[in-house]
Design a protein around this motif. Sequence first.
Motif, PDB file in Angstrom:
ATOM      1  N   ARG A 147      13.888  -9.992  71.015  1.00 58.19           N
ATOM      2  CA  ARG A 147      13.555 -11.378  70.715  1.00 58.19           C
ATOM      3  C   ARG A 147      12.052 -11.607  70.809  1.00 58.19           C
ATOM      4  O   ARG A 147      11.403 -11.186  71.751  1.00 58.19           O
ATOM      5  CB  ARG A 147      14.260 -12.309  71.696  1.00 58.19           C
ATOM      6  CG  ARG A 147      14.014 -13.773  71.412  1.00 58.19           C
ATOM      7  CD  ARG A 147      14.761 -14.623  72.365  1.00 58.19           C
ATOM      8  NE  ARG A 147      14.047 -14.595  73.640  1.00 58.19           N
ATOM      9  CZ  ARG A 147      14.274 -15.422  74.633  1.00 58.19           C
ATOM     10  NH1 ARG A 147      15.209 -16.308  74.539  1.00 58.19           N
ATOM     11  NH2 ARG A 147      13.584 -15.347  75.746  1.00 58.19           N
ATOM     12  N   VAL A 148      11.518 -12.331  69.822  1.00 58.74           N
ATOM     13  CA  VAL A 148      10.109 -12.710  69.807  1.00 58.74           C
ATOM     14  C   VAL A 148      10.061 -14.219  69.648  1.00 58.74           C
ATOM     15  O   VAL A 148      10.721 -14.776  68.772  1.00 58.74           O
ATOM     16  CB  VAL A 148       9.354 -12.038  68.630  1.00 58.74           C
ATOM     17  CG1 VAL A 148       7.917 -12.500  68.580  1.00 58.74           C
ATOM     18  CG2 VAL A 148       9.444 -10.531  68.736  1.00 58.74           C
ATOM     19  N   ARG A 149       9.328 -14.878  70.504  1.00 63.42           N
ATOM     20  CA  ARG A 149       9.198 -16.334  70.407  1.00 63.42           C
ATOM     21  C   ARG A 149       8.015 -16.658  69.509  1.00 63.42           C
ATOM     22  O   ARG A 149       6.897 -16.235  69.762  1.00 63.42           O
ATOM     23  CB  ARG A 149       8.989 -16.943  71.788  1.00 63.42           C
ATOM     24  CG  ARG A 149       8.809 -18.447  71.689  1.00 63.42           C
ATOM     25  CD  ARG A 149       9.197 -19.167  72.929  1.00 63.42           C
ATOM     26  NE  ARG A 149      10.645 -19.110  73.046  1.00 63.42           N
ATOM     27  CZ  ARG A 149      11.292 -19.084  74.198  1.00 63.42           C
ATOM     28  NH1 ARG A 149      10.637 -19.107  75.326  1.00 63.42           N
ATOM     29  NH2 ARG A 149      12.594 -19.039  74.236  1.00 63.42           N
ATOM     30  N   SER A 150       8.267 -17.391  68.451  1.00 60.36           N
ATOM     31  CA  SER A 150       7.246 -17.774  67.494  1.00 60.36           C
ATOM     32  C   SER A 150       7.019 -19.283  67.587  1.00 60.36           C
ATOM     33  O   SER A 150       7.967 -20.060  67.574  1.00 60.36           O
ATOM     34  CB  SER A 150       7.698 -17.402  66.084  1.00 60.36           C
ATOM     35  OG  SER A 150       6.796 -17.898  65.134  1.00 60.36           O
ATOM     36  N   THR A 151       5.764 -19.686  67.704  1.00 57.66           N
ATOM     37  CA  THR A 151       5.445 -21.104  67.801  1.00 57.66           C
ATOM     38  C   THR A 151       5.365 -21.694  66.408  1.00 57.66           C
ATOM     39  O   THR A 151       4.591 -21.238  65.570  1.00 57.66           O
ATOM     40  CB  THR A 151       4.115 -21.319  68.550  1.00 57.66           C
ATOM     41  OG1 THR A 151       4.247 -20.773  69.860  1.00 57.66           O
ATOM     42  CG2 THR A 151       3.769 -22.787  68.648  1.00 57.66           C
ATOM     43  N   TYR A 152       6.168 -22.718  66.161  1.00 53.44           N
ATOM     44  CA  TYR A 152       6.206 -23.409  64.877  1.00 53.44           C
ATOM     45  C   TYR A 152       5.048 -24.413  64.807  1.00 53.44           C
ATOM     46  O   TYR A 152       4.269 -24.399  63.877  1.00 53.44           O
ATOM     47  CB  TYR A 152       7.561 -24.101  64.752  1.00 53.44           C
ATOM     48  CG  TYR A 152       7.833 -24.721  63.417  1.00 53.44           C
ATOM     49  CD1 TYR A 152       8.142 -23.934  62.318  1.00 53.44           C
ATOM     50  CD2 TYR A 152       7.826 -26.097  63.258  1.00 53.44           C
ATOM     51  CE1 TYR A 152       8.409 -24.500  61.087  1.00 53.44           C
ATOM     52  CE2 TYR A 152       8.102 -26.668  62.032  1.00 53.44           C
ATOM     53  CZ  TYR A 152       8.394 -25.873  60.958  1.00 53.44           C
ATOM     54  OH  TYR A 152       8.664 -26.436  59.746  1.00 53.44           O
ATOM     55  N   CYS A 153       4.949 -25.277  65.783  1.00 52.24           N
ATOM     56  CA  CYS A 153       3.805 -26.178  65.914  1.00 52.24           C
ATOM     57  C   CYS A 153       3.713 -26.655  67.351  1.00 52.24           C
ATOM     58  O   CYS A 153       4.642 -26.477  68.141  1.00 52.24           O
ATOM     59  CB  CYS A 153       3.870 -27.347  64.933  1.00 52.24           C
ATOM     60  SG  CYS A 153       5.062 -28.618  65.285  1.00 52.24           S
ATOM     61  N   MET A 154       2.554 -27.254  67.694  1.00 46.74           N
ATOM     62  CA  MET A 154       2.300 -27.591  69.089  1.00 46.74           C
ATOM     63  C   MET A 154       1.432 -28.844  69.165  1.00 46.74           C
ATOM     64  O   MET A 154       0.479 -28.991  68.408  1.00 46.74           O
ATOM     65  CB  MET A 154       1.584 -26.400  69.743  1.00 46.74           C
ATOM     66  CG  MET A 154       1.303 -26.551  71.195  1.00 46.74           C
ATOM     67  SD  MET A 154       0.408 -25.124  71.912  1.00 46.74           S
ATOM     68  CE  MET A 154       1.126 -23.724  71.139  1.00 46.74           C
ATOM     69  N   LEU A 155       1.780 -29.732  70.076  1.00 47.42           N
ATOM     70  CA  LEU A 155       0.972 -30.903  70.403  1.00 47.42           C
ATOM     71  C   LEU A 155       0.448 -30.654  71.814  1.00 47.42           C
ATOM     72  O   LEU A 155       1.180 -30.792  72.785  1.00 47.42           O
ATOM     73  CB  LEU A 155       1.799 -32.187  70.335  1.00 47.42           C
ATOM     74  CG  LEU A 155       2.578 -32.428  69.040  1.00 47.42           C
ATOM     75  CD1 LEU A 155       3.481 -33.639  69.161  1.00 47.42           C
ATOM     76  CD2 LEU A 155       1.641 -32.575  67.875  1.00 47.42           C
ATOM     77  N   GLU A 156      -0.814 -30.281  71.911  1.00 42.73           N
ATOM     78  CA  GLU A 156      -1.362 -29.763  73.161  1.00 42.73           C
ATOM     79  C   GLU A 156      -2.009 -30.828  74.034  1.00 42.73           C
ATOM     80  O   GLU A 156      -2.652 -31.742  73.535  1.00 42.73           O
ATOM     81  CB  GLU A 156      -2.430 -28.713  72.871  1.00 42.73           C
ATOM     82  CG  GLU A 156      -1.915 -27.460  72.224  1.00 42.73           C
ATOM     83  CD  GLU A 156      -3.001 -26.448  72.037  1.00 42.73           C
ATOM     84  OE1 GLU A 156      -3.205 -25.650  72.967  1.00 42.73           O
ATOM     85  OE2 GLU A 156      -3.648 -26.468  70.977  1.00 42.73           O
ATOM     86  N   ASN A 157      -1.842 -30.651  75.334  1.00 46.23           N
ATOM     87  CA  ASN A 157      -2.620 -31.350  76.347  1.00 46.23           C
ATOM     88  C   ASN A 157      -2.617 -32.867  76.148  1.00 46.23           C
ATOM     89  O   ASN A 157      -3.669 -33.496  76.086  1.00 46.23           O
ATOM     90  CB  ASN A 157      -4.053 -30.800  76.343  1.00 46.23           C
ATOM     91  CG  ASN A 157      -4.741 -31.015  77.663  1.00 46.23           C
ATOM     92  OD1 ASN A 157      -4.095 -31.128  78.691  1.00 46.23           O
ATOM     93  ND2 ASN A 157      -6.044 -31.071  77.643  1.00 46.23           N
TER      94      ASN A 157
END
Length: 183
Positions: A147-157
């Motif tokens: 399994r590899v976790r792939s980030t689709y999108c992120m709203l950071e901090n």
Amino acid sequence: MDYENNFNFLTPYIGNDEQILWKGKPGKGNIFSGRDIVMLPFSIMWLSFCLVWEYTAIKSGSSIFFMLWGLPFIGVGIYMLFGGFIRKARLKNKTYYVITNKKIIIKSGNNIELYNGKDLPPMRIKLHKNGSGTITFNEDIYNTRGRVRSTYCMLENLADVVQAQRAVSRMLEEGAGTVDDIF
């Protein structure tokens, strides 16, 4: 520049039947990520080796070629050690997040990304020690190595991560529209 004026880029990306549920930008700090844990020791070793090379070349009275040979590598090492953090901090000041009832819009520098609410993978929220949080949409992809976790999108901090999370939940509850509605 006024905070509201920073969101003027939205106009062409918002449909007539679309409403903004939340908008914001990343807070200060937290520019250190998980990827940096790997890169930091490598950068230190690279820069250290290059500095020792340069010191040895100068001390031994080597030719000017060998003295100059190490300088580009020192430059690369300095960039690897500090440049990424400086670039992230500058880009963070030019990043804006918008959640509508149909999509998530992320403007980062001159790039604008649109994410259809119907296509979002599960949401994960990470709370930081300073009270802010990061919302990540990750997909688990399976290959021959596991399994590899792939980030689709992120709203950071996000200082108001709870409000952003509520807006995402509301977007998902309202059905997020269709692909034709978004473009």
